[in-house]
Design an enzyme around this catalytic site. Structure first.
Site, mmCIF file in Angstrom:
data_model
loop_
_atom_site.group_PDB
_atom_site.id
_atom_site.type_symbol
_atom_site.label_atom_id
_atom_site.label_comp_id
_atom_site.label_asym_id
_atom_site.label_seq_id
_atom_site.Cartn_x
_atom_site.Cartn_y
_atom_site.Cartn_z
ATOM 1 N N GLU A 1 183.010 102.949 13.109
ATOM 2 C CA GLU A 1 184.327 103.288 12.548
ATOM 3 C C GLU A 1 184.214 104.374 11.481
ATOM 4 O O GLU A 1 185.053 105.278 11.409
ATOM 5 C CB GLU A 1 184.996 102.036 11.974
ATOM 6 C CG GLU A 1 185.394 100.990 13.013
ATOM 7 C CD GLU A 1 186.414 101.498 14.027
ATOM 8 O OE1 GLU A 1 187.124 102.481 13.735
ATOM 9 O OE2 GLU A 1 186.498 100.915 15.118
ATOM 10 N N HIS A 6 183.848 107.669 13.113
ATOM 11 C CA HIS A 6 185.159 108.209 13.496
ATOM 12 C C HIS A 6 185.839 108.871 12.299
ATOM 13 O O HIS A 6 186.462 109.933 12.425
ATOM 14 C CB HIS A 6 186.064 107.090 14.014
ATOM 15 C CG HIS A 6 185.800 106.700 15.432
ATOM 16 N ND1 HIS A 6 185.427 107.582 16.404
ATOM 17 C CD2 HIS A 6 185.893 105.485 16.053
ATOM 18 C CE1 HIS A 6 185.294 106.953 17.567
ATOM 19 N NE2 HIS A 6 185.555 105.675 17.373
ATOM 20 N N HIS A 33 184.591 109.149 20.437
ATOM 21 C CA HIS A 33 183.772 108.259 21.259
ATOM 22 C C HIS A 33 182.769 109.086 22.051
ATOM 23 O O HIS A 33 183.115 110.106 22.647
ATOM 24 C CB HIS A 33 184.640 107.446 22.209
ATOM 25 C CG HIS A 33 185.256 106.255 21.552
ATOM 26 N ND1 HIS A 33 186.528 105.814 21.825
ATOM 27 C CD2 HIS A 33 184.763 105.394 20.615
ATOM 28 C CE1 HIS A 33 186.791 104.742 21.091
ATOM 29 N NE2 HIS A 33 185.742 104.474 20.345
ATOM 30 N N CYS A 76 174.852 105.045 22.740
ATOM 31 C CA CYS A 76 175.008 105.512 21.369
ATOM 32 C C CYS A 76 175.940 104.570 20.612
ATOM 33 O O CYS A 76 176.825 103.938 21.209
ATOM 34 C CB CYS A 76 175.611 106.921 21.413
ATOM 35 S SG CYS A 76 176.088 107.651 19.835
ATOM 36 N N CYS A 99 173.113 109.016 19.211
ATOM 37 C CA CYS A 99 172.403 109.939 20.093
ATOM 38 C C CYS A 99 172.192 111.282 19.392
ATOM 39 O O CYS A 99 172.725 111.535 18.310
ATOM 40 C CB CYS A 99 173.176 110.120 21.395
ATOM 41 S SG CYS A 99 174.657 111.150 21.233
ATOM 42 N N CYS A 144 175.474 113.179 18.532
ATOM 43 C CA CYS A 144 176.240 112.589 17.430
ATOM 44 C C CYS A 144 175.503 112.741 16.100
ATOM 45 O O CYS A 144 176.126 112.902 15.052
ATOM 46 C CB CYS A 144 176.558 111.126 17.733
ATOM 47 S SG CYS A 144 177.779 110.936 19.072
#
Length: 294
Positions: free
Chosen positions: A214, A217, A223, A229, A248, A251
């Site tokens: 979260e 985000h 996503h 991931c 990953c 990200c």
């Protein structure tokens, strides 16, 4: 200039340029750990990706996005406990604070606990299984946003009661307002309603995954559709358990471009946490990434 001498100089410069062009370019950390990314399995009925047509967020997409970033004087992650927590639940929150500090490489603090009655009866319900649930949106809009400290980059609420997002939904693991930099999750589902010595590590791992997901985000990461991931969407506990706590390579690239942490220090910190908490699978993943530095 003597033509022979001129040709010799040109030939010499050509050799130098050819030599440097043939030198192997050293890979970045992100390019190196790409080999450790685990391919996503095909989505099955009931999985998050099965019924959703989400767009792949490239690094360029992420860079162009208007998003929250830490800045001087506004760079602390806060956890806001809400409810009545027993000793094991308190320990989970303390360890989540420690983990988020290592994962994001940002100072992380726990705010004083807020009582259950801060959420009115109009924002509660009794679910069919008999447990009381709290409306996640109320916590975001009427508790966390209004109480967000001035030096906070983001605030993550943690409740001991179950959460629901709207009347037609059964429950939700977590919810966030990305523009405001606040989110909330619940310990309830991660432990089957009761944290014990037997399920402590399983519950903790789920809590750190959802919390870092979260907050990821809130920092602008969508996503993940790139690999297994922590930023993958999830519909169930089994799907949450399948996904890694590891972000990953793509990200991690997005995260580091905003937070500018030292990759090696972060991996050492995460390895230390996973080892101490006996989260062996995640320790081995961090170890694989770290070994690529050698």
């Amino acid at each position: 200039m003597n033509p022979g001498k001129y040709n010799f100089i040109c030939f010499y410069l050509f050799l130098i340029l050819f030599f440097f062009s043939c030198q192997k370019k050293e890979n970045t950390y992100i390019e190196t750990i790409n080999v450790n990314d685990a391919r996503l399995s095909k989505a099955k009925p009931g999985d998050w990706r099965y019924s959703r047509d989400e767009e792949f967020q490239t690094f360029g997409d992420f860079q162009r996005l208007k998003k929250i970033k830490p800045e001087p004087g506004r760079n602390i992650i806060y956890l806001q406990p809400i409810g009545e927590f027993d000793e094991l639940q308190k320990k989970e929150i303390e360890l989540t604070q420690e983990y988020l500090n290592k994962y994001f490489q940002l100072e992380t603090k726990v705010l004083p606990v807020l009582p259950d009655n801060i959420v009115p009866k109009t924002a509660r319900r009794i679910f069919r299984e008999g447990q009381e649930q709290i409306l996640a949106g109320y916590v975001l809009d009427n508790v966390l946003i209004k109480r967000k400290p001035k030096d906070a980059v983001v605030v993550m609420g943690i409740t001991e009661k179950d959460l629901f997002p709207k009347p037609e939904w059964n429950y939700v693991f977590g919810q966030a307002s990305y523009e405001e930099g606040v989110g909330v999750t619940s310990i309830y589902r991660f432990s089957g309603g009761h944290v014990s010595d037997a399920n402590f590590n399983e519950s903790l791992e789920r809590l750190i995954k959802i919390s870092s997901h979260e907050i990821g985000h809130m920092f602008g990461i969508s996503h993940c559709l790139n690999a297994n991931c922590v930023m993958n969407g999830t519909n169930s506990l089994s799907e949450t358990d399948y996904h890694f706590a590891r972000a990953c390579s793509l990200c991690q690239q997005k995260l580091n471009s905003s937070l500018h942490y030292d990759h090696k220090k972060r991996l050492l910190d995460l390895k230390d946490f996973f080892e101490k908490q006996h989260l062996n699978s995640e320790y081995l993943l961090a170890e694989k990434d770290f070994n690529l530095f050698k």
